[in-house]
Design a protein around this motif. Structure first.
Motif, PDB file in Angstrom:
ATOM      1  N   LYS A  15      42.636  75.609  19.915  1.00  0.00           N
ATOM      2  CA  LYS A  15      43.381  76.869  20.000  1.00  0.00           C
ATOM      3  C   LYS A  15      43.995  77.063  21.382  1.00  0.00           C
ATOM      4  O   LYS A  15      43.555  76.472  22.359  1.00  0.00           O
ATOM      5  CB  LYS A  15      42.474  78.035  19.653  1.00  0.00           C
ATOM      6  N   LYS A  16      44.996  77.936  21.438  1.00  0.00           N
ATOM      7  CA  LYS A  16      45.637  78.289  22.702  1.00  0.00           C
ATOM      8  C   LYS A  16      44.919  79.488  23.320  1.00  0.00           C
ATOM      9  O   LYS A  16      45.530  80.487  23.677  1.00  0.00           O
ATOM     10  CB  LYS A  16      47.112  78.603  22.482  1.00  0.00           C
ATOM     11  N   ALA A  17      43.615  79.390  23.398  1.00  0.00           N
ATOM     12  CA  ALA A  17      42.804  80.465  23.962  1.00  0.00           C
ATOM     13  C   ALA A  17      42.853  80.405  25.487  1.00  0.00           C
ATOM     14  O   ALA A  17      42.790  79.330  26.076  1.00  0.00           O
ATOM     15  CB  ALA A  17      41.362  80.323  23.482  1.00  0.00           C
ATOM     16  N   PHE A  18      42.974  81.564  26.103  1.00  0.00           N
ATOM     17  CA  PHE A  18      42.884  81.658  27.560  1.00  0.00           C
ATOM     18  C   PHE A  18      41.416  81.814  27.934  1.00  0.00           C
ATOM     19  O   PHE A  18      40.623  82.353  27.163  1.00  0.00           O
ATOM     20  CB  PHE A  18      43.651  82.876  28.076  1.00  0.00           C
ATOM     21  N   ALA A  19      41.080  81.375  29.123  1.00  0.00           N
ATOM     22  CA  ALA A  19      39.747  81.620  29.674  1.00  0.00           C
ATOM     23  C   ALA A  19      39.889  82.644  30.788  1.00  0.00           C
ATOM     24  O   ALA A  19      40.817  82.560  31.601  1.00  0.00           O
ATOM     25  CB  ALA A  19      39.152  80.333  30.232  1.00  0.00           C
ATOM     26  N   ASN A  20      39.008  83.606  30.817  1.00  0.00           N
ATOM     27  CA  ASN A  20      38.900  84.486  31.977  1.00  0.00           C
ATOM     28  C   ASN A  20      37.815  83.883  32.847  1.00  0.00           C
ATOM     29  O   ASN A  20      36.661  83.798  32.428  1.00  0.00           O
ATOM     30  CB  ASN A  20      38.550  85.910  31.546  1.00  0.00           C
ATOM     31  N   ILE A  21      38.207  83.431  34.025  1.00  0.00           N
ATOM     32  CA  ILE A  21      37.256  82.775  34.920  1.00  0.00           C
ATOM     33  C   ILE A  21      36.808  83.769  35.987  1.00  0.00           C
ATOM     34  O   ILE A  21      37.628  84.426  36.623  1.00  0.00           O
ATOM     35  CB  ILE A  21      37.844  81.492  35.558  1.00  0.00           C
ATOM     36  N   ALA A  22      35.498  83.894  36.108  1.00  0.00           N
ATOM     37  CA  ALA A  22      34.908  84.765  37.126  1.00  0.00           C
ATOM     38  C   ALA A  22      34.402  83.886  38.269  1.00  0.00           C
ATOM     39  O   ALA A  22      33.647  82.946  38.048  1.00  0.00           O
ATOM     40  CB  ALA A  22      33.768  85.578  36.530  1.00  0.00           C
ATOM     41  N   THR A  23      34.871  84.224  39.462  1.00  0.00           N
ATOM     42  CA  THR A  23      34.418  83.539  40.675  1.00  0.00           C
ATOM     43  C   THR A  23      33.794  84.582  41.590  1.00  0.00           C
ATOM     44  O   THR A  23      33.866  85.784  41.332  1.00  0.00           O
ATOM     45  CB  THR A  23      35.593  82.830  41.397  1.00  0.00           C
ATOM     46  N   ILE A  24      33.194  84.109  42.665  1.00  0.00           N
ATOM     47  CA  ILE A  24      32.533  85.008  43.600  1.00  0.00           C
ATOM     48  C   ILE A  24      33.263  84.955  44.942  1.00  0.00           C
ATOM     49  O   ILE A  24      33.459  83.880  45.520  1.00  0.00           O
ATOM     50  CB  ILE A  24      31.046  84.624  43.773  1.00  0.00           C
ATOM     51  N   GLN A  25      33.657  86.132  45.416  1.00  0.00           N
ATOM     52  CA  GLN A  25      34.364  86.249  46.688  1.00  0.00           C
ATOM     53  C   GLN A  25      33.380  86.056  47.856  1.00  0.00           C
ATOM     54  O   GLN A  25      32.161  86.197  47.671  1.00  0.00           O
ATOM     55  CB  GLN A  25      34.976  87.655  46.788  1.00  0.00           C
ATOM     56  N   PRO A  26      33.902  85.776  49.038  1.00  0.00           N
ATOM     57  CA  PRO A  26      33.014  85.615  50.196  1.00  0.00           C
ATOM     58  C   PRO A  26      32.113  86.820  50.467  1.00  0.00           C
ATOM     59  O   PRO A  26      31.000  86.665  50.963  1.00  0.00           O
ATOM     60  CB  PRO A  26      33.988  85.389  51.369  1.00  0.00           C
ATOM     61  N   ASP A  27      32.571  88.040  50.090  1.00  0.00           N
ATOM     62  CA  ASP A  27      31.734  89.223  50.315  1.00  0.00           C
ATOM     63  C   ASP A  27      30.743  89.455  49.180  1.00  0.00           C
ATOM     64  O   ASP A  27      30.022  90.453  49.172  1.00  0.00           O
ATOM     65  CB  ASP A  27      32.597  90.469  50.529  1.00  0.00           C
ATOM     66  N   SER A  29      31.480  89.943  45.980  1.00  0.00           N
ATOM     67  CA  SER A  29      32.042  90.665  44.836  1.00  0.00           C
ATOM     68  C   SER A  29      32.682  89.685  43.856  1.00  0.00           C
ATOM     69  O   SER A  29      33.144  88.615  44.240  1.00  0.00           O
ATOM     70  CB  SER A  29      33.069  91.705  45.306  1.00  0.00           C
ATOM     71  N   PRO A  30      32.717  90.055  42.571  1.00  0.00           N
ATOM     72  CA  PRO A  30      33.312  89.167  41.573  1.00  0.00           C
ATOM     73  C   PRO A  30      34.839  89.254  41.588  1.00  0.00           C
ATOM     74  O   PRO A  30      35.415  90.277  41.988  1.00  0.00           O
ATOM     75  CB  PRO A  30      32.748  89.689  40.253  1.00  0.00           C
ATOM     76  N   GLN A  31      35.469  88.197  41.122  1.00  0.00           N
ATOM     77  CA  GLN A  31      36.918  88.143  40.969  1.00  0.00           C
ATOM     78  C   GLN A  31      37.177  87.444  39.648  1.00  0.00           C
ATOM     79  O   GLN A  31      36.552  86.410  39.359  1.00  0.00           O
ATOM     80  CB  GLN A  31      37.541  87.380  42.145  1.00  0.00           C
ATOM     81  N   VAL A  32      38.040  88.004  38.804  1.00  0.00           N
ATOM     82  CA  VAL A  32      38.301  87.454  37.479  1.00  0.00           C
ATOM     83  C   VAL A  32      39.796  87.224  37.305  1.00  0.00           C
ATOM     84  O   VAL A  32      40.602  88.080  37.668  1.00  0.00           O
ATOM     85  CB  VAL A  32      37.784  88.397  36.369  1.00  0.00           C
ATOM     86  N   THR A  33      40.146  86.063  36.753  1.00  0.00           N
ATOM     87  CA  THR A  33      41.534  85.699  36.516  1.00  0.00           C
ATOM     88  C   THR A  33      41.650  84.995  35.170  1.00  0.00           C
ATOM     89  O   THR A  33      40.844  84.112  34.867  1.00  0.00           O
ATOM     90  CB  THR A  33      42.028  84.708  37.604  1.00  0.00           C
ATOM     91  N   LYS A  50      46.533  75.617  45.706  1.00  0.00           N
ATOM     92  CA  LYS A  50      45.790  75.972  46.915  1.00  0.00           C
ATOM     93  C   LYS A  50      46.330  77.283  47.471  1.00  0.00           C
ATOM     94  O   LYS A  50      47.523  77.554  47.382  1.00  0.00           O
ATOM     95  CB  LYS A  50      45.939  74.874  47.977  1.00  0.00           C
ATOM     96  N   GLY A  51      45.431  78.067  48.017  1.00  0.00           N
ATOM     97  CA  GLY A  51      45.821  79.324  48.632  1.00  0.00           C
ATOM     98  C   GLY A  51      45.635  80.531  47.730  1.00  0.00           C
ATOM     99  O   GLY A  51      45.552  81.653  48.219  1.00  0.00           O
ATOM    100  N   ARG A  52      45.583  80.329  46.428  1.00  0.00           N
ATOM    101  CA  ARG A  52      45.357  81.449  45.523  1.00  0.00           C
ATOM    102  C   ARG A  52      43.892  81.891  45.633  1.00  0.00           C
ATOM    103  O   ARG A  52      43.025  81.130  46.039  1.00  0.00           O
ATOM    104  CB  ARG A  52      45.708  81.056  44.093  1.00  0.00           C
ATOM    105  N   ILE A  53      43.641  83.139  45.234  1.00  0.00           N
ATOM    106  CA  ILE A  53      42.292  83.697  45.400  1.00  0.00           C
ATOM    107  C   ILE A  53      41.245  82.822  44.724  1.00  0.00           C
ATOM    108  O   ILE A  53      40.221  82.493  45.318  1.00  0.00           O
ATOM    109  CB  ILE A  53      42.220  85.142  44.882  1.00  0.00           C
ATOM    110  N   ALA A  65      31.781  81.645  35.807  1.00  0.00           N
ATOM    111  CA  ALA A  65      31.597  81.980  34.398  1.00  0.00           C
ATOM    112  C   ALA A  65      32.978  82.036  33.766  1.00  0.00           C
ATOM    113  O   ALA A  65      33.951  82.444  34.405  1.00  0.00           O
ATOM    114  CB  ALA A  65      30.875  83.308  34.241  1.00  0.00           C
ATOM    115  N   LEU A  66      33.042  81.589  32.519  1.00  0.00           N
ATOM    116  CA  LEU A  66      34.281  81.633  31.747  1.00  0.00           C
ATOM    117  C   LEU A  66      34.008  82.392  30.458  1.00  0.00           C
ATOM    118  O   LEU A  66      32.997  82.144  29.798  1.00  0.00           O
ATOM    119  CB  LEU A  66      34.751  80.218  31.391  1.00  0.00           C
ATOM    120  N   SER A  67      34.902  83.283  30.109  1.00  0.00           N
ATOM    121  CA  SER A  67      34.845  83.981  28.838  1.00  0.00           C
ATOM    122  C   SER A  67      36.099  83.594  28.070  1.00  0.00           C
ATOM    123  O   SER A  67      37.213  83.806  28.551  1.00  0.00           O
ATOM    124  CB  SER A  67      34.797  85.497  29.061  1.00  0.00           C
TER     125      SER A  67
END
Length: 132
Positions: A15-27, A29-33, A50-53, A65-67
């Motif tokens: 399927k053409k499913a997108f993944a929401n990837i959760a990463t952890i910021q240096p502080d 806090s979570p970041q999801v894209t 390179k350079g993106r959050i 984590a990926l959803s």
């Protein structure tokens, strides 16, 4: 390494499913894209510049984590938790082109920018959770 349940492999391979990837910021806090991805040889691969959050948050050893939601049934999904086990620039342009084929049916990623340095991150699953 966690196995992907057979009943949910279609979300990763067909399927053409997108993944929401959760990463952890240096502080901490979570970041999801939302991201395009593929699944090969037991690992989930994502691609970014390179350079993106998310690229700043990802490196070998990073926990993520990926959803992945079924685009045909909002009540069916898989969550994958894992670790980045490899990152490489080798083949990353060809990889984003292959993802453009999967998601857009285009042979070439339409937003190529000569200034971007593309990177592939391989995520080895350590746990999964499913619904549906």
């Amino acid at each position: 390494m966690a196995d992907i349940p057979a009943g949910f492999l279609d979300l990763l391979t067909e399927k053409k499913a997108f993944a929401n990837i959760a990463t952890i910021q240096p502080d901490g806090s979570p970041q999801v894209t939302p991201v395009w991805f593929d699944y090969t040889n037991g690992v989930v691969r994502v691609n970014t510049a390179k350079g993106r959050i998310k690229a700043r948050n990802l490196s070998v050893g990073a926990k993520v984590a990926l959803s992945i939601l079924d685009p045909d049934n909002a009540y069916r999904y898989i969550q994958i938790r894992g670790t980045v086990t490899k990152q490489t620039e080798d083949g990353a342009v060809a990889h984003i082109d292959s993802l453009a084929k999967k998601y857009l049916d285009k042979d070439v990623y339409p937003w190529h920018n000569d200034k971007d340095v593309r990177v592939i991150y391989e995520i080895t699953p350590s746990a999964t959770q499913t619904m549906g």
